[in-house]
Design a protein around this motif. Structure first.
Motif, mmCIF file in Angstrom:
data_model
loop_
_atom_site.group_PDB
_atom_site.id
_atom_site.type_symbol
_atom_site.label_atom_id
_atom_site.label_comp_id
_atom_site.label_asym_id
_atom_site.label_seq_id
_atom_site.Cartn_x
_atom_site.Cartn_y
_atom_site.Cartn_z
ATOM 1 N N ALA A 84 -27.277 79.852 91.300
ATOM 2 C CA ALA A 84 -26.928 79.896 92.781
ATOM 3 C C ALA A 84 -27.155 78.463 93.213
ATOM 4 N N GLY A 85 -26.233 77.778 93.748
ATOM 5 C CA GLY A 85 -26.564 76.424 94.311
ATOM 6 C C GLY A 85 -25.588 75.618 94.613
ATOM 7 N N VAL A 86 -25.970 74.271 95.195
ATOM 8 C CA VAL A 86 -24.934 73.343 95.533
ATOM 9 C C VAL A 86 -24.256 72.496 94.677
ATOM 10 N N LEU A 87 -22.920 72.436 94.605
ATOM 11 C CA LEU A 87 -22.274 71.401 93.621
ATOM 12 C C LEU A 87 -21.309 70.629 94.551
ATOM 13 N N GLU A 88 -21.426 69.383 94.680
ATOM 14 C CA GLU A 88 -20.711 68.708 95.700
ATOM 15 C C GLU A 88 -19.525 67.787 95.097
ATOM 16 N N ASP A 89 -20.103 67.285 93.868
ATOM 17 C CA ASP A 89 -18.964 66.560 93.331
ATOM 18 C C ASP A 89 -18.798 66.444 91.899
ATOM 19 N N GLN A 90 -17.754 66.122 91.246
ATOM 20 C CA GLN A 90 -17.712 66.259 89.531
ATOM 21 C C GLN A 90 -18.628 65.576 89.026
ATOM 22 N N ASP A 91 -19.196 64.428 89.226
ATOM 23 C CA ASP A 91 -20.002 63.731 88.498
ATOM 24 C C ASP A 91 -21.256 64.747 88.312
ATOM 25 N N LEU A 145 -17.255 70.288 100.650
ATOM 26 C CA LEU A 145 -16.909 71.200 99.446
ATOM 27 C C LEU A 145 -15.556 71.453 99.331
ATOM 28 N N ILE A 146 -14.946 71.734 100.621
ATOM 29 C CA ILE A 146 -13.540 71.963 100.470
ATOM 30 C C ILE A 146 -12.662 70.599 100.048
ATOM 31 N N ALA A 147 -13.338 69.345 100.531
ATOM 32 C CA ALA A 147 -12.386 68.129 100.371
ATOM 33 C C ALA A 147 -12.845 67.724 98.918
ATOM 34 N N GLY A 148 -14.100 68.156 98.420
ATOM 35 C CA GLY A 148 -14.279 67.584 96.976
ATOM 36 C C GLY A 148 -13.316 68.839 96.119
ATOM 37 N N ALA A 149 -12.942 69.863 96.390
ATOM 38 C CA ALA A 149 -12.367 70.628 95.598
ATOM 39 C C ALA A 149 -12.770 70.719 94.106
ATOM 40 N N VAL A 150 -14.240 70.801 93.900
ATOM 41 C CA VAL A 150 -14.692 70.895 92.745
ATOM 42 C C VAL A 150 -14.799 72.217 91.778
ATOM 43 N N ALA A 151 -14.692 73.362 92.804
ATOM 44 C CA ALA A 151 -14.572 74.720 92.011
ATOM 45 C C ALA A 151 -13.520 75.067 91.207
ATOM 46 N N ASP A 152 -13.768 75.860 90.244
ATOM 47 C CA ASP A 152 -12.660 76.299 89.443
ATOM 48 C C ASP A 152 -11.955 77.478 90.153
ATOM 49 N N HIS A 153 -12.848 78.204 90.972
ATOM 50 C CA HIS A 153 -12.455 79.556 91.620
ATOM 51 C C HIS A 153 -12.899 79.435 93.045
#
Ligand SMILES: Nc1ncnc2c1ncn2[C@@H]1O[C@H](COP(=O)(O)OS(=O)(=O)O)[C@@H](OP(=O)(O)O)[C@H]1O
Ligand SMILES: Nc1ncnc2c1ncn2[C@@H]1O[C@H](COP(=O)(O)OP(=O)(O)O)[C@@H](O)[C@H]1O
Length: 176
Positions: A84-91, A145-153
């Protein structure tokens, strides 16, 4: 659960989205299903003060701890890891892959209406500076998070119990 399903799931979302609560509920479902696993709340492995000015969330120590904690849980028998945590960008996704020994986690974002998030934050935090910080950060991080669109789901969450959200996340990522 299929043997070739991804080993690690990272639940992301804005502050107060329910990442930690849902991760714990997923742990209970995996236990009910007899699947050896471990749940890691990333906030808890960076709970240090002060963090370096250039790393205000303590992500460097979080990643160093994640590498060791994940390895220990695997050695102790965990076949699935729930983070559980925050992922902001692809890097940063690559940082997770490195910490997990080469395999990137499957990332699922909990999408919760901001009014609901703010209501939750008001009950989680007493009035004061921390509450105000989280209320302000909720909209800001949600937009990132919406703009970064990093999530697979992405799993939209309405008025549902944590166990129901957990069931939907497992179905969405193919862990059911
Ligand atoms: N990288 C990154 N970017 C943006 N936001 C992040 C990041 N890492 C953590 N967070 C979220 O920031 C929230 C503050 O965490 P803290 O540990 O500093 O404070 S607190 O203990 O929650 O008051 C905390 O909010 P919650 O998600 O509500 O717990 C963190 O998840
Ligand atoms: N499905 C849910 N229904 C109702 N309240 C929830 C749900 N998920 C989380 N909460 C509550 O919302 C608040 C934020 O949840 P938390 O898991 O701490 O979020 P995060 O880890 O994303 O910051 C907590 O007070 C928690 O009890």
């Amino acid at each position: 659960m299929p043997e070739d399903a991804p080993e690690t799931l990272l639940l992301t979302g804005t502050v107060g989205a329910g990442k930690t609560t849902t991760a714990f509920a997923i742990g209970e479902l995996l236990q009910d299903r007899g699947i050896p696993h471990a749940v890691i709340d990333l906030d808890e492995i960076r709970r240090q003060w002060p963090h370096p000015p250039a790393d205000p969330f303590g992500e460097a120590v979080q990643m160093a701890n994640l590498r060791d904690v994940a390895a220990n849980y695997r050695r102790a028998g965990a076949r699935r890891l729930v983070l559980a945590g925050v992922l902001e960008d692809q890097d940063k996704r690559a940082d997770f892959a490195r910490a997990l020994g080469g395999t990137a986690p499957v990332v699922c974002r909990l999408a919760v209406e901001l009014d609901r998030v703010r209501e939750r934050l008001r009950s989680r935090h007493e009035p004061g500076a921390a509450r105000e910080w989280h209320l302000a950060r909720s909209g800001e991080l949600d937009a990132i998070l919406i703009a970064g669109a990093v999530a697979d789901h992405v799993v939209p969450v309405a008025a549902e119990a944590p166990s129901a959200v957990a069931e939907r996340v497992l179905a969405e990522v193919g862990w059911d």
